[in-house]
Structures are given as C-alpha cells and as structure tokens.
Motif scaffolding. Sequence first.
Motif, PDB file in Angstrom:
ATOM      1  N   SER A  46      10.516  20.874   9.118  1.00 31.67           N
ATOM      2  CA  SER A  46       9.881  21.999   9.807  1.00 31.67           C
ATOM      3  C   SER A  46       9.877  23.268   8.956  1.00 31.67           C
ATOM      4  N   SER A  47      10.763  23.340   7.971  1.00 30.27           N
ATOM      5  CA  SER A  47      10.824  24.524   7.110  1.00 30.27           C
ATOM      6  C   SER A  47       9.911  24.402   5.891  1.00 30.27           C
ATOM      7  N   TYR A  48       9.285  23.245   5.705  1.00 32.11           N
ATOM      8  CA  TYR A  48       8.470  23.008   4.510  1.00 32.11           C
ATOM      9  C   TYR A  48       7.114  23.697   4.595  1.00 32.11           C
ATOM     10  N   SER A  49       6.629  24.138   3.453  1.00 33.38           N
ATOM     11  CA  SER A  49       5.243  24.574   3.331  1.00 33.38           C
ATOM     12  C   SER A  49       4.331  23.346   3.269  1.00 33.38           C
ATOM     13  N   HIS A  50       3.025  23.577   3.298  1.00 37.92           N
ATOM     14  CA  HIS A  50       2.070  22.468   3.177  1.00 37.92           C
ATOM     15  C   HIS A  50       2.290  21.723   1.869  1.00 37.92           C
ATOM     16  N   GLY A  51       2.470  22.466   0.790  1.00 41.56           N
ATOM     17  CA  GLY A  51       2.655  21.828  -0.512  1.00 41.56           C
ATOM     18  C   GLY A  51       3.926  21.002  -0.588  1.00 41.56           C
ATOM     19  N   MET A  52       4.997  21.480   0.058  1.00 40.55           N
ATOM     20  CA  MET A  52       6.248  20.730   0.069  1.00 40.55           C
ATOM     21  C   MET A  52       6.092  19.435   0.867  1.00 40.55           C
ATOM     22  N   LYS A  53       5.380  19.511   1.972  1.00 38.80           N
ATOM     23  CA  LYS A  53       5.127  18.304   2.758  1.00 38.80           C
ATOM     24  C   LYS A  53       4.318  17.299   1.939  1.00 38.80           C
ATOM     25  N   GLN A  54       3.355  17.818   1.186  1.00 40.02           N
ATOM     26  CA  GLN A  54       2.540  16.949   0.341  1.00 40.02           C
ATOM     27  C   GLN A  54       3.391  16.254  -0.716  1.00 40.02           C
ATOM     28  N   ARG A  55       4.340  16.989  -1.299  1.00 41.08           N
ATOM     29  CA  ARG A  55       5.216  16.398  -2.302  1.00 41.08           C
ATOM     30  C   ARG A  55       6.133  15.337  -1.687  1.00 41.08           C
ATOM     31  N   LEU A  91       0.818  -1.209   0.000  1.00 43.59           N
ATOM     32  CA  LEU A  91       0.000   0.000   0.000  1.00 43.59           C
ATOM     33  C   LEU A  91       0.852   1.260   0.000  1.00 43.59           C
ATOM     34  N   GLY A  92       0.391   2.274  -0.722  1.00 51.69           N
ATOM     35  CA  GLY A  92       0.936   3.620  -0.631  1.00 51.69           C
ATOM     36  C   GLY A  92      -0.200   4.561  -0.291  1.00 51.69           C
ATOM     37  N   TYR A  93      -0.033   5.374   0.763  1.00 51.39           N
ATOM     38  CA  TYR A  93      -1.148   6.182   1.271  1.00 51.39           C
ATOM     39  C   TYR A  93      -0.719   7.619   1.531  1.00 51.39           C
ATOM     40  N   ILE A 104       6.470  11.356  -2.721  1.00 57.15           N
ATOM     41  CA  ILE A 104       7.721  10.658  -3.013  1.00 57.15           C
ATOM     42  C   ILE A 104       7.819   9.390  -2.182  1.00 57.15           C
ATOM     43  N   GLY A 105       7.504   9.497  -0.893  1.00 59.14           N
ATOM     44  CA  GLY A 105       7.601   8.357   0.000  1.00 59.14           C
ATOM     45  C   GLY A 105       6.657   7.224  -0.344  1.00 59.14           C
ATOM     46  N   LEU A 106       5.475   7.551  -0.840  1.00 55.45           N
ATOM     47  CA  LEU A 106       4.513   6.484  -1.125  1.00 55.45           C
ATOM     48  C   LEU A 106       4.690   5.878  -2.515  1.00 55.45           C
ATOM     49  N   LEU A 107       5.271   6.639  -3.438  1.00 51.14           N
ATOM     50  CA  LEU A 107       5.429   6.136  -4.800  1.00 51.14           C
ATOM     51  C   LEU A 107       6.711   5.345  -5.009  1.00 51.14           C
ATOM     52  N   MET A 108       7.729   5.610  -4.192  1.00 52.31           N
ATOM     53  CA  MET A 108       9.049   5.062  -4.503  1.00 52.31           C
ATOM     54  C   MET A 108       9.145   3.548  -4.353  1.00 52.31           C
ATOM     55  N   HIS A 109       8.224   2.929  -3.601  1.00 47.13           N
ATOM     56  CA  HIS A 109       8.295   1.477  -3.459  1.00 47.13           C
ATOM     57  C   HIS A 109       7.305   0.753  -4.379  1.00 47.13           C
ATOM     58  N   ASN A 110       6.720   1.506  -5.327  1.00 42.97           N
ATOM     59  CA  ASN A 110       5.845   0.937  -6.364  1.00 42.97           C
ATOM     60  C   ASN A 110       4.723   0.074  -5.787  1.00 42.97           C
ATOM     61  N   PRO A 111       3.839   0.681  -4.998  1.00 38.45           N
ATOM     62  CA  PRO A 111       2.769  -0.089  -4.353  1.00 38.45           C
ATOM     63  C   PRO A 111       1.719  -0.605  -5.343  1.00 38.45           C
ATOM     64  N   LYS A 112       1.110  -1.721  -4.990  1.00 42.04           N
ATOM     65  CA  LYS A 112       0.017  -2.268  -5.800  1.00 42.04           C
ATOM     66  C   LYS A 112      -1.243  -1.433  -5.656  1.00 42.04           C
ATOM     67  N   VAL A 155      14.447   9.852  -9.972  1.00 43.47           N
ATOM     68  CA  VAL A 155      13.355  10.190 -10.901  1.00 43.47           C
ATOM     69  C   VAL A 155      12.310  11.067 -10.224  1.00 43.47           C
ATOM     70  N   LEU A 156      11.900  10.698  -9.014  1.00 43.71           N
ATOM     71  CA  LEU A 156      10.830  11.420  -8.326  1.00 43.71           C
ATOM     72  C   LEU A 156      11.257  12.813  -7.889  1.00 43.71           C
ATOM     73  N   LEU A 157      12.490  12.935  -7.403  1.00 42.87           N
ATOM     74  CA  LEU A 157      12.970  14.253  -6.979  1.00 42.87           C
ATOM     75  C   LEU A 157      13.008  15.225  -8.147  1.00 42.87           C
ATOM     76  N   LYS A 158      13.442  14.743  -9.285  1.00 39.81           N
ATOM     77  CA  LYS A 158      13.494  15.602 -10.469  1.00 39.81           C
ATOM     78  C   LYS A 158      12.096  15.979 -10.934  1.00 39.81           C
ATOM     79  N   ALA A 159      11.204  14.994 -10.966  1.00 44.48           N
ATOM     80  CA  ALA A 159       9.841  15.244 -11.455  1.00 44.48           C
ATOM     81  C   ALA A 159       9.095  16.240 -10.576  1.00 44.48           C
ATOM     82  N   LEU A 160       9.353  16.187  -9.264  1.00 54.06           N
ATOM     83  CA  LEU A 160       8.651  17.068  -8.322  1.00 54.06           C
ATOM     84  C   LEU A 160       9.492  18.267  -7.913  1.00 54.06           C
ATOM     85  N   LYS A 161      10.638  18.469  -8.610  1.00 53.08           N
ATOM     86  CA  LYS A 161      11.508  19.622  -8.344  1.00 53.08           C
ATOM     87  C   LYS A 161      11.840  19.717  -6.856  1.00 53.08           C
TER      88      LYS A 161
END
Length: 238
Positions: A132-141, A77-79, A145-153, A116-122
């Motif tokens: 702690s320095s991240y905006s909401h959008g940066m946290k979302q990105r 799972l990726g959530y 990255i964390g949920l996609l990198m292990h290629n969940p079903k 790949v993911l770091l480049k795609a999401l800048k």
Amino acid sequence: MLTINNLSKIYRGSDKGVKHFNLNLNAGDICAFIGANGAGKTTTIKSIVGLHEYDEGEVILSEINLKNNPEKFKSMLGYSPDSPTLYNNMTGKAYIELIASLYNMSQSELESELTVLLKALKFENAIYELISSYSHGMKQRLILIGLLMHNPKLIILDEPFVGLDPNATGFLVEEMKRRAAMGSIIIYSTHVLEVAEKICNRIVIIDDSEVVMNDYMENILSKNVSLTKVFADVTSNE
C-alpha cells in the motif's frame, strides 16, 4: 514454440477486440505488439494469457493448449498487466512468497533468484514494506520480480515501461534480451517504437482490432524506413 491460430475475441455489443489473429514464435523471439490506444493490443494479450475467454481459435505453448490445459500452460507463463493490481495489505516479501508457492519454487530457488532480482531493481529494502505504500513504479518492479523469478518460457508484458524509472527501464531492456538469448519467448506491447526497433526481431501492428502488419524486423528495416514511419503508413485511414 508459441502458436496462435485464428484467435478472435469481440466484446459483446461492439466490434472491438481482436479478429483472426495468427502468430508463430520460436524460442528466443522478442515480439512487439504496437498499436494506438484501443486498437486491441491488451485484448489480444489477455486472451493469450487466459484472462479473456476468446470466441474462437487456439493458443498453444510447447504443445500445451491453453483451453485444454490452462494450469499447465500458465505454469510456463510470466505476465505483467498494463495496470498493476496487488494485495495492498501484504508486504512485498509476502507477495513474492505467495507467487513462489503457486509456481512450486523451492526455498533455495526462491532465495537464489530473489537475491539477483532485488539487487538489479534496487528493491532490497522496499521488499519488506507494505504494498500500500508503493508508488506505481514500485508496484511495477514488484510484478517484474514475481514474473521473472520462476524463469518462464513465455514472458508477456503489457506496456511494461510505463512508470519505470530510467534504471529499471534499462534493466528490463537488457533482461528481455538476456532471457531471449536463454530461449524464452517474449511478447510485449509498447508505444516506445525506438526501443522496439532496437531489441525486437518480430513486429505485430494492430489497428482497429485487426493485424495490419506481422513481419520480421529485418524485413521492415531493409526498406530503409523507420518503424515510426511504417507504423504511420499502415495505420493511416487515408
């Protein structure tokens, strides 16, 4: 395949939650959960990912029952939650490495996917900064990255577009389509009906804790009405 049979979760002292939810999704399906705020979308999602203990029913992914084998189920799972909660005293890189260890990713796998993911999401520079320095959008990105990198079903996203800039939104839309084409099952909740109409092949509309529509997108659009009109009709109190 993801099979959800008669899933019910009602909060104690109220009638809010989700009642008698049934859904079958196959590899490659993209399914949108649509509903007003408080309709039961997030409750349903948290039950499917194992954050809420549901009152009755079963959730099965690739023959693995969530209740019987939660660790195996969650390994597939990726959530992404509706509100990103992260470890503010960690850097983005430390967080990613923690997630990679939980999914038993090798260093080579991690580096390959992360590049790949770091480049795609800048996110190449931000990954080394404190969360702690991240905006909401940066946290979302970072969560993406964390949920996609292990290629969940199974990929489950609760209001994933909130806080994302146009570039990140465009990436996520295309990535959802790409992952589905590779065989992932994708569920996401949204209020952006125009996007759901374009990329989803399944739609579930939830109203007042109950499913009021569960259908294929092609069946809905064959009636020559927009998803916005369908949603308004099936959630009307009149």
